[in-house]
Design an enzyme around this catalytic site. Structure first.
Site, PDB file in Angstrom:
ATOM      1  N   SER A 238       0.852  -1.196   0.000  1.00  0.00           N
ATOM      2  CA  SER A 238       0.000   0.000   0.000  1.00  0.00           C
ATOM      3  C   SER A 238       0.882   1.239   0.000  1.00  0.00           C
ATOM      4  CB  SER A 238      -0.894   0.001   1.242  1.00  0.00           C
ATOM      5  OG  SER A 238      -0.107   0.273   2.387  1.00  0.00           O
ATOM      6  N   LYS A 239       0.239   2.382   0.042  1.00  0.00           N
ATOM      7  CA  LYS A 239       0.981   3.651   0.007  1.00  0.00           C
ATOM      8  C   LYS A 239       1.967   3.736   1.156  1.00  0.00           C
ATOM      9  CE  LYS A 239      -3.064   3.092  -0.810  1.00  0.00           C
ATOM     10  NZ  LYS A 239      -3.815   2.042  -0.115  1.00  0.00           N
ATOM     11  N   ARG A 240       1.631   3.054   2.232  1.00  0.00           N
ATOM     12  CA  ARG A 240       2.510   3.108   3.399  1.00  0.00           C
ATOM     13  C   ARG A 240       3.913   2.583   3.087  1.00  0.00           C
ATOM     14  NH1 ARG A 240       1.973   0.009   7.057  1.00  0.00           N
ATOM     15  NH2 ARG A 240       0.696  -1.612   6.117  1.00  0.00           N
ATOM     16  N   HIS A 241       3.998   1.761   2.061  1.00  0.00           N
ATOM     17  CA  HIS A 241       5.294   1.183   1.723  1.00  0.00           C
ATOM     18  C   HIS A 241       6.089   2.045   0.746  1.00  0.00           C
ATOM     19  CE1 HIS A 241       2.807  -2.357   2.917  1.00  0.00           C
ATOM     20  NE2 HIS A 241       3.895  -2.615   3.593  1.00  0.00           N
ATOM     21  N   GLY A 242       5.656   3.282   0.541  1.00  0.00           N
ATOM     22  CA  GLY A 242       6.344   4.113  -0.431  1.00  0.00           C
ATOM     23  C   GLY A 242       5.590   4.054  -1.740  1.00  0.00           C
TER      24      GLY A 242
END
Length: 463
Positions: A238-242
């Site tokens: 997800s976006k949390r991973h960059g």
RNA sequence: GGUCCUAUCGUCUAGCGGCCCAGGACACCGCCCUCUCACGGCGGAGACACGGGUUCGAUUCCCGUUGGGACUACCA
């Protein structure tokens, strides 16, 4: 065998995710490989979350990647009549029924069931009630309560579910819209989809959909469930991973070919081969070589692969993306021939086009400042040889590497210096840094005028 | 909780019973090449989750355990 028809059905609730892009790629490859048709269908039945903007970026990303569709884009929201006709078929044949249970009641029953250790599935209250259509009612599939629903997955093999585990799912909502399962099945039948390649988060949805096919008297398609793409923490990417969306990679200077290559190799393989062109992929792709376990998205490997693709791409094809990123740095590219020479010097040292553009900046703008290490190369002791080099360069043909080399050699000999000694201050003077392309190719691409003026400016600092 | 899927170096993977005291790639560490940075070359470290079977022989087949994931909505 009949003609292969695959499809990619994104929900327009955000930009195109790399996981989604991989699913699209596999469907595209499979269709291309077998001379089939690849359909794009936008599943926008969730009015709350779907946006036009998302649709636009998804189409844009797909185009950028080069995954062109043969049919569509179709919009599921515009196909309500078709969906309703399938529901009617089910209603008419007794494979579906109206259910008047309210969401609140169902929620309560679910909680109760959970507490008493039962299954949180629909209890079939209206199953045999023979209810007619009424406001607030939904249509449910009358699913078999016993038996087994099974299918052979192209990547996972035989998979079976006890029908007792499944319940009578809602296929038509009380607001007169179809639910996901119904809409997918109806559209896939109607569009003639033969092969469904999708994320394996859909494995448990498959028996429900097969049940709809069976109730309709239709033959289910072939399924291939591709494992998920995970982040470094092994959680769903997800976006949390960059960077997780295709557009971000475009912005960061990645080549579509590299992104596609990387995505294909994440979960699929062809022996030990790592580098693939799109043509290679079409030729070698097969469902059998898709792995079964989820894979972690590794940005580092993508970066390396991007560098490889940059090196392998004909320089002329790099001009457009290069110009785009130069423009973002405020530089307007006009001279194609000169640009080719510039890119040529940067190709093997750039992992992204953004990096290439940043490294190219000195060709267009005099160095505004010298970094610390470069400053240290500008020592008084070397002022004399640099001055002499400057004089010689005034008379030198810059288009000829051997002439440039001769000029350097003459200075080295006269002052008894190694090439490294004289290259240091020149490199610093010309780029403001201590890292650059090879001296002669660089000066040649820079041109005499800029070289001379920069040497003159640096000489003042060396006094 | 239930159901289903899944498990080879840190990561992506090759391996489809003996070729494997497990091969490649990225990352990492040395060395070489060298005008710097890269590219390239050479070398190093690094994995078959665990326990049972089946078999003359298991990384490969079967069953458990454990770990990870998905689904379990009038979301897709």
């Amino acid at each position: 065998m009949n003609k292969i028809v695959t499809r990619f059905p994104p929900s327009p609730t955000g930009s195109l995710h790399v996981g989604g892009a991989r699913t699209a790629l596999f469907n595209w490859l499979y269709a291309k490989k077998h001379g089939g048709t690849f359909i794009l269908r936008i599943e926008d039945t969730d009015k709350e979350r779907s946006t036009q903007e998302s649709t636009d970026t998804i189409l844009d990303s797909l185009r950028w990647l080069g995954l062109s569709w043969d049919e569509g884009p179709f919009f599921q929201s515009q196909r309500a009549e078709i969906h309703w006709s399938f529901v009617q078929r089910l209603l008419n044949t007794g494979h579906a029924y109206w259910c008047a249970c309210t969401p609140e009641e169902l929620e309560k029953k679910r909680e109760m069931a959970m507490k008493t250790g039962g299954k949180p599935k629909y209890d079939g209250a209206c199953r045999e009630a023979g209810l007619a259509r009424r406001p607030g009612a939904v249509v449910r599939l009358k699913a078999p309560m016993t038996g087994v629903t099974s299918f052979t997955d192209a990547v996972k093999g035989a998979i079976a579910f006890d029908n007792a585990e499944l319940d009578d799912l809602v296929i038509w909502r009380s607001d007169d819209t179809p639910t996901y399962h119904l809409a997918v099945v109806a559209d896939d039948i109607e569009m003639g989809v033969t092969t469904i390649i999708r994320g394996d988060d859909h494995v448990s949805n498959t028996p429900r959909q097969i049940l709809i096919y069976e109730a309709l008297g239709e033959r289910p398609p072939f399924y291939a469930h591709v494992p998920m793409v995970l982040g470094a923490d092994k959680k769903r990417l997800s976006k949390r991973h960059g960077a997780a969306s295709v557009t971000e990679y475009r912005e960061m200077g990645y080549l579509p070919a590299a992104v596609l290559n990387y995505l294909a190799r994440l979960g699929w393989s062809s022996g030990d081969q790592e580098f693939f062109t799109l043509t290679d992929l079409v030729e070698k792709f097969s469902l059998e070589n898709i792995g079964r376990a989820a894979g972690v998205f590794d940005p580092g490997k993508l970066l390396d692969l991007n560098g490889e693709h940059i090196r392998a791409t004909p320089t002329a094809e790099l001009v457009a993306p290069f110009a785009l990123h130069m423009k973002r740095l405020g530089i307007e590219i006009s001279d194609e021939k000169h640009t080719l020479a510039v890119i040529e010097t940067l190709k093997i040292r750039s992992k992204t086009i953004v990096e290439m553009a940043e490294k190219a900046l000195f060709y267009y703008k005099d160095p505004a400042e010298f970094d610390d290490k470069a400053r240290k190369c500008l020592v008084p002791a070397l002022a004399a040889p640099v001055t002499e080099l400057l004089a010689r360069l005034k008379e030198t043909d810059f288009s000829d590497h051997s002439r440039l080399e001769a000029a350097f050699s003459a200075v080295m000999e006269a002052h008894n210096l190694g090439f490294g000694k004289i290259a240091g201050p020149v490199r610093a003077a010309v780029t403001g840094r201590t890292a650059s392309p090879g001296m002669f190719e660089m000066l040649s691409a820079l041109g005499r005028e800029k070289t001379l003026s920069r040497l003159e400016a640096a000489l003042k600092l060396m006094a």
